[in-house]
Design an enzyme around this catalytic site. Structure first.
Site, mmCIF file in Angstrom:
data_model
loop_
_atom_site.group_PDB
_atom_site.id
_atom_site.type_symbol
_atom_site.label_atom_id
_atom_site.label_comp_id
_atom_site.label_asym_id
_atom_site.label_seq_id
_atom_site.Cartn_x
_atom_site.Cartn_y
_atom_site.Cartn_z
ATOM 1 N N TYR A 423 0.722 -1.307 0.116
ATOM 2 C CA TYR A 423 0.183 -0.037 -0.080
ATOM 3 C C TYR A 423 0.941 1.232 -0.099
ATOM 4 C CZ TYR A 423 0.031 -0.361 5.364
ATOM 5 O OH TYR A 423 0.181 -0.410 6.697
ATOM 6 N N GLU A 424 0.219 2.460 -0.429
ATOM 7 C CA GLU A 424 0.712 3.769 -0.491
ATOM 8 C C GLU A 424 1.596 3.594 -1.729
ATOM 9 O OE1 GLU A 424 -0.590 5.944 0.799
ATOM 10 O OE2 GLU A 424 -1.651 4.741 2.472
ATOM 11 N N GLY A 425 1.335 2.721 -2.659
ATOM 12 C CA GLY A 425 2.240 2.573 -3.788
ATOM 13 C C GLY A 425 3.144 1.550 -3.514
ATOM 14 N N GLN A 430 7.596 2.795 -6.000
ATOM 15 C CA GLN A 430 8.229 3.643 -5.425
ATOM 16 C C GLN A 430 9.872 3.549 -6.172
ATOM 17 O OE1 GLN A 430 7.162 5.396 -2.939
ATOM 18 N NE2 GLN A 430 5.285 4.142 -2.788
#
Length: 562
Positions: A423-425, A430
């Site tokens: 999650y969050e990319g 990243q």
């Protein structure tokens, strides 16, 4: 084993490695004196040890559940959250104008890491609220700020982030949720969102959702996305929750880990929402929250690594096997524990250095600090979560067969932390961000950082020549690989993005370990583990970077399916 907050490590890193003194020397953060920071970390440590850590196992064994449309959280979570809110920990970095402490992100990151180590499932709630607070501070109207920020900062209300839809995972541009303008200037939000962490609670008076949606005149893709604030209860002018909004929890996901944290499927049926930021500029506003969360998630990985390491060391010091004392005397067990400790220190240092860069960028407005923060954010997120997973897995290995048994808690660390790389990319995203957007300057920000590392290694040669030479050589190899990378086509960059990020993290971690050894000779043995045993991996990683994409695409889908 009880969790112990690693206050000595924070104190040392902030004071001797990542340079919190620079932050405290600015006007914006002048109140972050050593005495204040010490008091904050000490109180947060007590909260984590005495209140939050005892909730770790109950949350796993008594998962959040949905009963007749109402989310029920695990026993003790309401009391634990109340302690977080009453201590002011939700608004630790928030603007004092709305009730926040206004402390540096470096201090916030340390506190969030401790809370993650103690009880990750519960810590997710205030982390998301912190991200929403920052997004509203930067992009909301004055009216929305005045109404929502005091409630969010106090912890009375909580915040969520609604991006993902069934057909739109990482491809946010495929979002279909609709926003129809209403005569009163608000919007009717209709659509379904999935994987919404803490989509509802039974201990927050209101839950405030930041929702990506499309206005009727929206362009396709990310350029046509707007951001809306959609509360569970519609507040009156005084901020008192009123009628229920047309938003509901359809179901809760059954997950590998994080059982105490409700992950919801949310339904919006012409729910009333308020535009945040400009129309069609929702991604810019949402990225403010996501960037905050990326560093926070990296710190979550570090926190779990710390907790898993503490548990593994305690077990190894007690477990007797083979008639020759406890297993901590075995070379391979000692190797695993040393690697776990070295990796945790590296990831923690990178996260705190990223936070210091964020603080300096905000306090000074200097482009170089802002570029440093942008460069370090994907590294802190990806490496921190990778380390969390790898260290937690190694912790299971140290426990042996008992690690595979749920009663020890070792397996829970691994189950809970596994999603942080997603999650969050995802960590692949990243890495692509690092070699793509963060290298649009031709690698200038990266080269500045690498030069600082080489300069520090040159200085360290006077006292730690062997270790300093290794760090300098690895940094020079990373510099050469970066020069190659910025000249590559984007597909070739992406093919080597993950190993490049890992190699960068290896060099950064070695640099911070060397800095620590110079500042305190007692830290040299751990630095030697990081530099002599882990840093050499950079050569194999950079070899992958030089390969480009051709070899990957030489394998057809049919070859891979064979």
């Amino acid at each position: 084993m009880p969790y112990r907050a690693p206050l000595a490590d924070y104190r040392f890193l902030l004071g001797h490695v990542v340079g919190l003194d620079q932050v405290a020397a600015t006007d914006r953060f002048a109140e972050a004196t050593p005495e204040t920071v010490e008091a904050i970390l000490t109180e947060a440590g007590k909260l984590c040890e005495e209140v939050l850590a005892p909730l770790q196992r109950p949350g796993d064994m008594h998962p959040a559940r949905l009963e007749n449309g109402v989310v029920r959280t695990p026993p003790g979570y309401a009391e634990g959250y109340r302690a977080i809110a009453e201590g002011g920990w939700v608004g630790i970095a928030a603007d004092p104008a709305h009730g926040g402490m206004g402390l540096p992100m470096a201090v916030t990151t340390a506190v969030n890491e401790m809370m993650s180590a103690a009880c990750l499932s519960l810590q997710l709630n205030p982390l998301l609220t912190q991200g929403q607070i920052e997004a509203l501070e930067h992009h909301a109207s004055d009216e929305l700020k005045a109404l929502y920020l005091p409630k969010l900062i106090s912890g009375e209300w909580s915040g969520t982030m609604n991006l993902t839809e069934p057909q739109a995972g990482s491809d946010v541009g495929a979002v279909r949720t609709r926003a129809e303008p209403l005569p009163d200037g608000t919007h009717a939000i209709t659509g379904q969102k999935i994987y919404i962490t803490w989509g509802d609670t039974d201990f927050n008076a209101n839950v405030c959702h930041l929702v990506l949606a499309r206005l009727p005149d929206a362009e396709p893709g990310t350029r046509g996305i707007s951001l809306f604030l959609v509360p569970k209860f519609l507040p009156d002018a005084d901020g008192n929750p009123g009628p229920r909004n047309a938003v509901s929890v359809v179901s809760l996901e059954e997950k590998l880990g994080l059982h105490g944290s409700p992950t919801a499927v949310m339904d919006y049926a012409e729910a009333k929402g308020w535009l945040v930021g400009a129309p069609h500029k929702g991604m810019a506003a949402m990225f403010t929250m996501m960037n905050n969360a990326r560093l926070g998630v990296g710190a979550q990985g570090v926190g779990v690594a710390e907790a898993a390491t503490q548990a593994a060391v305690a077990y190894a010091m007690e477990r007797r096997q083979g008639g020759q004392g406890t297993i901590i005397g075995h070379a391979d067990v000692r190797r695993m524990l040393a690697v776990m400790r070295a990796e945790t220190f590296s990831a923690r240092a990178i996260a705190l250095a990223c936070a210091v860069a964020i603080d300096m960028g905000r306090a000074t407005g200097q482009a170089e600090w802002q570029a440093r923060a942008a460069l370090l954010t994907p590294i802190a997120k990806a490496y921190g979560t990778d380390v969390g997973i790898e260290v937690a897995s190694m912790g299971v290995q140290v426990h042996g067969g008992t690690g595979f048994i749920e009663g020890t808690g070792a397996a829970q660390f691994l189950r809970d932390v596994r999603v942080t790389a997603i999650y969050e990319g995802t960590n692949g995203i990243q890495a692509m961000d690092l070699v793509g957007r963060k290298m649009m300057d031709g690698g200038e920000a990266a080269f500045r950082l690498l030069q600082e590392i080489e300069d520090a290694a040159e200085t360290a040669r006077h006292t730690r020549p062997e270790l300093a030479n290794d760090v300098w050589a690895a940094t020079e190899a990373l510099r050469e690989a970066t020069e190659l990378l910025v000249g590559q086509e984007m597909q070739d960059r992406f093919a080597g993005a993950v190993p490049y990020l890992r190699a960068f993290a290896r060099v950064l971690g070695a640099h911070y370990h060397l800095t620590a050894a110079v500042a305190d000779p007692a830290r040299e043995p751990l630095a030697r583990v990081a530099i002599r045993r882990l840093l050499p991996e950079h050569a194999a990683l950079l070899a992958q970077v030089r390969e480009g994409a051709a070899g990957l695409y030489a394998l057809s889908p049919e070859d891979l399916a064979a």
